[in-house]
Enzyme design. Structure first.
Site, PDB file in Angstrom:
ATOM      1  N   GLY A  46      47.495 -32.476  38.946  1.00  0.00           N
ATOM      2  CA  GLY A  46      48.559 -33.431  39.260  1.00  0.00           C
ATOM      3  C   GLY A  46      49.909 -32.791  39.524  1.00  0.00           C
ATOM      4  CE  LYS A  81      42.937 -37.026  36.839  1.00  0.00           C
ATOM      5  NZ  LYS A  81      43.953 -35.988  36.708  1.00  0.00           N
ATOM      6  CD  GLU A 107      39.511 -31.078  36.477  1.00  0.00           C
ATOM      7  OE1 GLU A 107      39.481 -31.548  37.614  1.00  0.00           O
ATOM      8  OE2 GLU A 107      39.855 -31.740  35.482  1.00  0.00           O
ATOM      9  CG  ASN A 139      38.868 -38.156  36.937  1.00  0.00           C
ATOM     10  OD1 ASN A 139      38.814 -39.347  36.621  1.00  0.00           O
ATOM     11  ND2 ASN A 139      39.330 -37.213  36.121  1.00  0.00           N
ATOM     12  CD  GLU A 189      44.309 -36.239  33.125  1.00  0.00           C
ATOM     13  OE1 GLU A 189      43.556 -37.217  33.284  1.00  0.00           O
ATOM     14  OE2 GLU A 189      44.809 -35.612  34.084  1.00  0.00           O
ATOM     15  CB  SER A 230      46.838 -29.713  43.125  1.00  0.00           C
ATOM     16  OG  SER A 230      47.669 -30.203  42.084  1.00  0.00           O
ATOM     17  CG  HIS A 232      39.796 -34.689  32.589  1.00  0.00           C
ATOM     18  ND1 HIS A 232      41.152 -34.630  32.383  1.00  0.00           N
ATOM     19  CD2 HIS A 232      39.598 -34.487  33.912  1.00  0.00           C
ATOM     20  CE1 HIS A 232      41.745 -34.404  33.550  1.00  0.00           C
ATOM     21  NE2 HIS A 232      40.820 -34.314  34.492  1.00  0.00           N
TER      22      HIS A 232
HETATM   23  P1  13P Z   1      44.542 -33.872  40.692  1.00  0.00           P
HETATM   24  O1  13P Z   1      43.604 -33.662  41.846  1.00  0.00           O
HETATM   25  O2  13P Z   1      45.357 -35.120  40.796  1.00  0.00           O
HETATM   26  O3  13P Z   1      45.366 -32.637  40.421  1.00  0.00           O
HETATM   27  O4  13P Z   1      43.628 -34.089  39.388  1.00  0.00           O
HETATM   28  C1  13P Z   1      42.617 -33.190  39.107  1.00  0.00           C
HETATM   29  C2  13P Z   1      41.792 -33.713  38.007  1.00  0.00           C
HETATM   30  O5  13P Z   1      42.220 -33.774  36.874  1.00  0.00           O
HETATM   31  C3  13P Z   1      40.433 -34.184  38.324  1.00  0.00           C
HETATM   32  O6  13P Z   1      39.698 -34.419  37.180  1.00  0.00           O
END
Ligand code: 13P
Length: 252
Positions: free
Chosen positions: A173, A11, A167, A9, A97, A213, A95
């Site tokens: 992150g 983003k 997740e 992803n 976010e 992560s 997601h």
């Molecule tokens: P990270 O791998 O940067 O923690 O992000 C995970 C994520 O949100 C994948 O959709």
């Protein structure tokens, strides 16, 4: 036997030119990989160029969101038929976010899933608790709410076409990965829920990715757990060597 699926992803990262560079390198790095579904999810603006680069490769294309209407007066939105037309196969839906910054709810997740399925896209549906919820022992409640709320109105056959991504928000992150035991516990719980909502066969066939992560260093111990079928990778998917290393380590 569930096939491992590793999705990147990206983003809000990568211009088209940067995306092409990344994918050209990634293609070379994973050319010999088999037995793993490899997916990249660029921003909408890079999807067309990435699709052209991916033709004939062993990497599939995903998008990061989809609107529930096919067309009309919905300024700024992108629909499932538009994505399908560009060669998109998977779409990330719900997601954290999007829940946090863009008002996503179980109801809108459910509408997006319907649109994706209608147009032959495979939804990657995200669920997961935040830190406060984990610390107050509400993890299972949140997962139940996300699953029941967003997977309503699906038939067992439709559910069997969906990928779930667990997740934990506190692991995204932050460099703070869930332990394999923490992740396995929730994955097993999701499978139980699927068995209850749908049936045992569906619960055993649906792939559940872990996200938060994930790195080349921790993927092997995560994927070794019985109910972890892959990863949804953020930061480590932005560089070809680290994403390729994750893909290779996930070959079971
Ligand atoms: P990270 O791998 O940067 O923690 O992000 C995970 C994520 O949100 C994948 O959709």
């Amino acid at each position: 036997m569930r096939k491992v699926i590793i999705a990147g992803n990206w983003k809000l990262n990568k211009t088209s030119a940067e995306a092409i560079t990344l994918v050209e390198e990634l293609k070379r790095e994973v050319v010999d990989v088999s037995g793993v579904d490899i997916v990249v999810c660029p921003p909408f603006t890079a999807i067309n160029d990435v699709n052209e680069c991916l033709i004939g490769s062993n990497i599939d294309l995903g998008a990061q969101n989809v609107f529930w209407q096919d067309s009309g007066a919905f300024t700024g939105e992108v629909s499932a038929p538009m994505l399908k037309h560009l060669g998109v196969k998977y779409v990330i839906i719900g997601h954290s976010e999007r829940r946090q910054f863009f008002g996503e709810t179980n109801e809108t997740v459910s509408k997006r899933i319907r649109a994706a399925l209608t147009h032959g896209l495979t939804p990657i549906v995200c669920v997961g608790e935040n830190l406060a919820e984990r610390e107050s022992n509400k993890t299972f409640d949140v997962i139940k709410n996300h699953c029941e709320g967003s997977l309503v109105n699906l038939t067992a056959e439709e559910m069997s076409k969906i990928v779930i991504a667990y997740e934990p928000v506190w692991a995204i992150g932050t460099g703070k990965t869930a332990t394999p035991e923490q992740a396995q516990e929730v994955h097993a719980y999701i499978r139980q829920l699927l068995a209850r909502i749908f049936n045992t066969e569906v619960s055993q066939s649906v792939r559940i990715q872990y996200g938060g992560s994930v790195t080349p260093e921790n993927i092997a111990i995560l994927i070794a757990k019985p109910d972890i079928d892959g990863a949804l990778v953020g930061g480590a998917s932005l560089k070809a060597p680290s994403f390729a290393a994750i893909v290779k380590a996930a070959q079971k």
